[in-house]
Structure formats: structure tokens, C-alpha cells
Enzyme design. Structure first.
Site, short mmCIF file in Angstrom:
data_model
loop_
_atom_site.label_atom_id
_atom_site.label_comp_id
_atom_site.label_asym_id
_atom_site.label_seq_id
_atom_site.Cartn_x
_atom_site.Cartn_y
_atom_site.Cartn_z
N ARG A 136 -31.84 21.18 54.83
CA ARG A 136 -31.62 22.39 55.63
C ARG A 136 -32.60 22.55 56.79
O ARG A 136 -32.65 23.61 57.40
CB ARG A 136 -31.59 23.61 54.71
N THR A 181 -34.53 20.79 49.25
CA THR A 181 -33.42 20.80 50.20
C THR A 181 -33.69 21.77 51.35
O THR A 181 -33.14 21.63 52.43
CB THR A 181 -32.11 21.22 49.53
N GLY A 197 -34.35 25.11 42.06
CA GLY A 197 -34.63 25.61 40.72
C GLY A 197 -33.43 26.34 40.20
O GLY A 197 -32.34 25.79 40.14
N GLU A 199 -30.91 27.14 38.18
CA GLU A 199 -30.20 26.71 36.98
C GLU A 199 -30.86 25.53 36.26
O GLU A 199 -30.41 25.15 35.19
CB GLU A 199 -28.75 26.40 37.31
N ASN A 264 -33.04 32.38 40.80
CA ASN A 264 -32.65 33.04 39.56
C ASN A 264 -33.24 32.35 38.33
O ASN A 264 -33.66 31.20 38.42
CB ASN A 264 -31.12 33.02 39.46
N ASP A 315 -26.81 35.09 38.37
CA ASP A 315 -27.12 34.11 39.42
C ASP A 315 -27.05 34.72 40.82
O ASP A 315 -26.49 34.15 41.74
CB ASP A 315 -26.20 32.88 39.32
N LYS A 339 -28.67 37.81 47.29
CA LYS A 339 -27.40 37.09 47.15
C LYS A 339 -26.28 37.98 46.60
O LYS A 339 -25.10 37.74 46.85
CB LYS A 339 -27.61 35.87 46.25
N TRP A 400 -26.74 31.88 51.56
CA TRP A 400 -28.15 31.60 51.84
C TRP A 400 -28.37 31.45 53.34
O TRP A 400 -29.51 31.51 53.82
CB TRP A 400 -28.61 30.33 51.11
#
Lengths: 572, 117
Positions: A136, A181, A197, A199, A264, A315, A339, A400
Site C-alpha cells: 500500500r 502490507t 494482524g 484474524e 481487531n 471485525d 471500519k 481502509w
């Protein structure tokens, strides 16, 4: 002929001078310059530390945007899962990344490649990752370009040559699976980057690295990073708690503080039922997941925080990197989208001032108290089928990707997403070896909102109160970032592959152009030699966009998920 | 439609054998879980843990990944896809699961039926 030669020589001389100047100026990208933002540049992921995603450039405006056309295109190659990065520009040089952290420095006027850098990555590891191999973006500072990798490294490149200055391994990705990322953030001699991170069963570190040497300065664990936080994870669940900070936050130079959003907890969907403080997979509030943090940039010490979603069971993390810093009536505010679709308004110490919502379809809570932040009427599921669909969908009420605050109009332009999901919550066991695996805690499926269809919308809102001035709807939620400019324009790259320009005051569409594939990354503006450019990455595929072909069909059925281009526009 | 993995109980072995220190705290999240070696794990749970991120509704519906129920791909193709992955689309699980375990996952996929009601 002679005249042409002279002209060419002149051009070469000008180009050489411009590049020399670029190289010289590139070294001067520092904290003060990023703080100021600058007229012609885009020096950090969010434009400047104020995170406006706004360019003051006004050469392209409502009166002439109809003449906007493609100036040049760059193909990065190997765009597995499309392109998701935010291009940066400093002194006429454009820097951006493609998948696999391929990094490019391009002449901003012509697209000519000045240098490129393809890191040698642990491809076997990447083949075992789900959220991979997109990247990104980069950070700029001290004559270097900083980029993270999926195999857990932060790399500094010489901004003039692309040669590696240092290469620092920060995460044991072979064991933890996660890497980087998100783009790094440069400020005050420090490069900050957060791990993936959420999950994954880990502890979601955020790192600070010395920009000159590449040595690690500090590390903050977003899962149980303090004694206070440790008490909010029952049954030792902190060991596999998830967390992370996978999008770049920002830096408040007035307080010497890094502002960062966290991901999350894991598993995503807990089976605690209403008594989440004592029951389920991770009893307690699960600090500092789904939170916004203020960290001392020199020490990494936590100065203040607000947990937007205590014990997030949906989430809907706080990893969105926007911290829009604006002043109004003598008050200094920070606006941060969660989110879930709720937008949190803070003071500069992350003291809560207001909460408003951008989505129409939302039922994970009945509301969030605008004064206290309390989640009112929260839905905490026991194991089993959930009767009423959960809204919004796991891809969120907002992406995001970033919205844009325009100081000229005083409006915040932000995309909202209207979709839901059916789910059946199931008990799971974290898998941590031989390599950490996702820990979801449910089977789920995308679903339309009750009584309606899935759609997306661009809203023009007051960033503090949430009052809406206008709205534009899209048949499928756009996933890319938004750009607004001093030319009273708002640019939205949509999922079908069209870039739209709207009048910032009215929302009237003034121009659009097809890029040939869907958008899910950055858009920004810069100027070279007095000419304004709009740069946008096109290329679909990834966590949210992979749902589009089965859900919407149509153009998405044939849309590649391994292709992409940087498209740069200017006036014809 | 969940297949219990009574015969193999492979997952706890994988978890415990190479990294026992890592596994114990992970299990601490769920004190009710049976002891390693006697654990009954099912592929349905594996989908709710990991696979369901992409294969929606336990593999019954298309999501980020394709619908697996009624897949036209033969067993060998499914087996190899799970083992080796697909670049940019599906992770490789060959380092995580043995061939026998992957065969069990394929059996689960073959047995998938729509939810009743």
C-alpha cells in the site's frame, strides 16, 4: 533540424536540471516539510500529517476538468491482487509500489523510470499467506524511500538511486504468517510501520525504526501491550489475541505523538454471548485492539488511547489510518473513521468529542453514545446461527482507503458501504504452529441490507457533526481513496474502473474516464514545472474486491485480479 | 455435514508436536477443549477457523473463493489446489496438512449439502 536539436538539447538540460533538483530536494523531505504539506507535492501516505488527502492545486478545476486526459501510464507488472498503493510525489518525482513491494521512482511529468527496485522475497512464505502480496505504499524522508515487505522486513532505499540503504527484519513471518502490507510513516528521524494482524493469532506489533541506521527503536504490542491491557484478556487469550496496525497513522508534531489505529482481536466472531467480560474465546475488553493510540514517537510509550470498540466481536477494527487534524472555533480536532461506519471525533489527546455514522444499514450496535463512546445495544452472539443478518458486512461500512477533507469547503468527502452478511458463529481453536492460521470463528456469506440492495455512496459531510450536504450513489461500493483539490473538485475512482470528478460544492458530476479495470487504491495530485497531474492506481483483487464477481457479476466476471496500472491525468 | 476427524485427530498433533510451547497458551483460550490426542476435530470447524474467509457458508457459496459444494473439479485437482495453492488466489497448505489430511478435506467438500430450511 538544427532548431530541433537545440530544442532537444534544451529539453535534456532542463530535464537533467529538474532531476538534479529533484534529487537534491528529495533529501530535504523532512518532518517540517511533511507537516507543512506543500503545494506541489504529496510527501506522505495521507498527503501531509494533517491527513486531508487534499491537494491545494487548482489548475485543474470545475471550469476545465472536461479537458482532463491521460498524460502517461506506468505498468508495474506482476500485479497480483491488483494495485492498492498510494503514490507519493516530491519535487517532480513520483514514487509508488506494486504487489510484491515492487518500488518505482518515475519522472512525474513523463512517467520515465528513474529507478526501480524489486526486493527478493520469501516466495514460499508468500504462497502460504491469504492477505498477500499487495502493498500500500512507501514513506519518504532523509533522502530515502521506505517500504515494507510481506516477509516481515522494512527496507530503506536511496531516493536518488533505489539502492538499498538498509534492510531490517522485524517480524518472524515464517511463524506468525503476517508481514507488512501497509505503507510506513516517516517522522522525526523515525520510520513507523504496523504489522498485519486481526484474524491471525499473534500480538500485533507496531515498530519504530531509526531512519538513518535501520535499527529498531521500539515496539508496541497492540495486544496486551501494558499491564493494564493484560488484565482485559481472560484465560491467557492475549497470547493469540490478533491486533496489529496495518495502515499508516500520522504524527502530531505539536505533541510529539504518533497517532495509530489498531486492528481487531481474534477470533473475529466470539461466541461469548452477552457476558463477553467473562465468557467466550477472549473474555474482556481486549485492549488495545480496535483502538486509536497516541504513542510517544521517541519511546513508543502509550500516552493516551480510546478503544472505539471494546471487545470487538464483528471485525470492525480501527486500523483505518486517517487522523484528520483540523481546527474549528479555536478547538483542535482529530477525525477518525472506524471500519464499522461510525466516525469518531476527538481532541488531540484522543478525548472523545463526538461520534456520527456514515452508513444507513448498521445493526451490530443500536448506537454509539456520542459523549461517552459507549456501545449501546451491542450484539454479542452465542455459538450458532445468527437470525438477523449482521450489518455492515465484514468488508466494513467504510474501506481502509481514505476520504478527503477540503479546507476550502470545510467538507469531508467519504465513501460509505451498504452491505450485510449472514453468519453462523462457531467455536474454533487458534492454530499457531507450524505456522499461524486465520482464526475467524464463523461461517459467513455476504447479503443485501434488509429490504434493499447493496450499494455505495460518496457523502459530503461536516467532519465534526456529520451533517450531510450531498450524496452520490454507486451501484457497487467504491473501494478506492478519495481526493479533493483546491480546484473545487472531488475525485472518486470506482470499482467498475471509472474515475469520476464531482463539483465539491454540489456533487454534480463534471467528468469521468475509464481506466479499464477496477480501483481499490490511492489517488493524489502533484505538479511538475507548473503543470498539475492526478495520479491513480487501477487494478482489482483482494480482500473486499474478491467478493465482487460472485456478488455483482457483470463487468466483475471478467475483471482481472492480477493486473494493474498507474494512470496519470493532466489537462490536454 | 461435518465430518468428525475421529480417526486421525491430526490437527492437535500438528499443533503440539513441533511447537508445544506455542500451542499450550493457544489452547488456554478454551479450557473446555479436550486433551491433545483425544480431540475430535472436524473440517467444518476448520472452515469456520480458516477456510471460510474465502469459501463462504462453510464452502456452500461463492465468496472471495469459489463455491466448493458440487464442485466440478475432480478429487486430484482439489487435493493439489489445497496442497499447492494458486498464485494470488489461494494459499498453499501443503506445509500445514499431510496428504491424508487433505484427502479428508476433499471428502468434506464432496459431502457438502445445502443447509436445511
Amino acid at each position: 533540424m538544427k532548431k530541433q536539436w537545440r530544442h532537444s538539447s534544451f529539453c535534456i538540460a532542463v530535464t537533467a536540471a529538474a532531476l538534479a533538483a529533484s534529487s537534491a530536494f528529495a533529501q530535504s523531505v523532512d518532518t517540517a516539510r511533511i507537516d507543512a504539506g506543500g503545494q506541489n507535492d504529496w510527501l506522505t501516505y495521507h498527503g501531509s500529517y494533517r491527513s486531508y488527502h487534499y491537494s491545494p492545486l487548482a489548475q485543474i478545476n470545475a471550469g476545465n476538468v472536461a479537458n482532463l486526459g491521460v498524460a502517461w501510464i506506468h505498468i508495474p507488472g506482476r500485479s497480483t491482487r491488483g494495485l492498492q498503493s498510494m503514490p507519493l510525489a516530491a519535487d517532480g518525482v513520483l514514487y509508488y509500489t506494486g504487489s510484491y513491494s515492487r518500488t518505482f521512482a518515475l519522472n512525474g511529468a513523463t512517467g520515465e523510470v528513474i529507478w526501480s527496485y524489486f526486493p527478493e522475497l520469501d516466495e514460499a512464505l508468500i504462497a502460504r499467506q491469504t492477505h498477500s502480496p499487495y502493498n500500500r505504499g512507501v514513506a519518504l524522508g532523509e533522502g530515502k524511500v521506505f517500504v515494507g515487505t510481506m516477509d516481515g522486513r522494512l527496507i530503506a532505499l536511496d531516493a536518488k538511486t533505489g539502492k538499498v540503504a538498509w534492510d531490517t527484519k522485524l517480524i518472524d513471518s515464517q511463524k506468525l504468517t503476517v508481514g507488512f502490507t501497509g505503507a510506513p510513516l516517516y517522522a522525526k528521524g523515525t520510520v513507523i510501520i504496523g504489522a498485519q494482524g486481526g484474524e491471525w493469532p499473534g500480538r500485533g506489533p507496531i515498530f519504530a525504526v531509526d531512519a538513518a541506521s535501520g535499527k529498531k527503536k521500539w515496539e508496541f504490542l497492540t495486544v496486551a501491550g501494558t499491564d493494564e491491557a493484560m488484565k482485559t484478556w481472560g484465560n491467557d487469550s492475549w497470547r493469540t489475541g490478533g491486533g496489529g496496525g496495518w495502515m499508516p497513522g500520522t504524527y502530531d508534531s505539536e505533541s510529539n505523538t504518533v497517532l495509530w489505529g489498531t486492528a481487531n482481536p481474534a477470533p473475529l466472531y466470539d461466541w461469548s454471548g452477552a457476558d463477553y467480560k467473562t465468557q467466550g474465546a477472549r473474555p474482556g475488553d481486549n485492549l488495545y485492539t480496535s483502538s486509536v493510540l497516541g504513542l510517544d514517537i521517541d519511546t513508543g510509550k502509550l500516552k493516551f488511547y480510546h478503544q472505539e470498540l471494546p471487545h470487538d466481536a464483528w471485525d470492525f477494527d480501527s486500523a483505518v489510518g486517517e487522523f484528520v487534524m483540523l481546527d474549528r472555533d479555536g478547538q483542535k480536532y482529530v477525525v477518525h473513521p472506524n471500519k464499522s461506519g461510525y466516525i469518531f471525533v476527538y481532541d488531540r489527546n484522543l478525548g472523545l468529542k463526538n461520534v456520527w455514522r456514515i452508513t444507513q444499514n448498521s445493526n451490530f450496535v443500536k448506537n454509539i453514545d456520542a459523549k461517552t463512546g459507549e456501545l449501546i445495544g451491542r450484539r454479542d452472539f452465542p455459538a450458532g446461527k445468527v437470525a438477523e443478518p449482521l450489518c455492515p458486512h465484514i468488508s466494513g461500512g467504510v474501506s481502509w482507503n481514505a476520504g478527503s477533507y477540503n479546507p476550502k469547503t470545510g467538507l469531508y468527502y467519504k465513501l460509505g458501504q451498504e452491505w450485510c452478511m449472514t453468519l453462523e458463529v462457531q467455536k474454533t481453536t487458534p492454530i499457531v504452529a507450524p505456522q499461524a492460521q486465520l482464526n475467524i470463528g464463523a461461517d459467513f456469506k455476504i447479503a443485501p441490507p434488509p429490504g434493499g440492495e447493496i450499494y455505495g455512496h460518496l457523502d459530503a459531510r461536516d467532519p465534526i457533526t456529520g451533517a450531510k450536504k450531498w450524496e452520490v450513489r454507486f451501484p457497487e461500493p467504491p473501494l478506492g481513496s478519495v481526493l479533493s483539490t483546491g480546484g473545487s473538485l472531488v475525485f472518486v475512482p470506482d470499482s467498475r474502473g471509472t474515475v469520476h470528478a464531482y463539483d465539491a460544492d454540489s456533487g454534480t458530476e463534471l467528468w469521468n474516464h475509464g481506466d479499464g479495470t477496477g480501483h481499490q487504491g490511492g489517488i493524489m495530485s502533484y505538479a511538475v514545472n507548473g503543470k498539475q497531474y492526478i495520479a491513480v492506481v487501477a487494478g482489482f483483487g483482494g480482500m473486499a474486491s474478491d467478493d465482487y464477481a460472485p456478488t455483482f457479476g457483470g463487468v466483475y466476471k471478467s475483471m482481472p485480479r492480477d493486473d494493474g496500472a498507474l494512470v496519470v491525468y493532466s489537462l490536454k | 455435514m461435518r465430518l468428525n476427524w475421529k480417526t486421525t485427530a491430526w490437527l492437535p498433533l500438528i499443533l503440539v508436536a513441533p511447537f508445544p510451547v506455542s500451542f499450550i497458551p493457544a489452547r488456554a483460550q478454551q479450557p473446555a477443549a479436550p486433551a491433545p490426542g483425544n480431540e475430535q476435530l472436524d473440517v467444518g470447524q476448520l472452515f469456520a477457523t480458516t477456510c471460510g474467509w474465502c469459501h463462504s457458508d462453510g464452502g456452500r457459496a461463492a465468496g472471495k473463493g469459489p463455491q466448493l459444494m458440487d464442485s466440478k473439479k475432480d478429487d486430484d485437482v482439489l487435493h493439489n489446489r489445497i496442497k499447492n495453492g494458486k498464485n494470488g488466489a489461494m494459499p498453499a497448505f501443503g506445509a500445514m496438512f499431510s496428504d491424508a489430511q487433505i484427502d479428508e478435506i476433499v471428502k468434506y467438500i464432496r459431502a457438502l449439502k445445502p443447509h436445511e430450511g
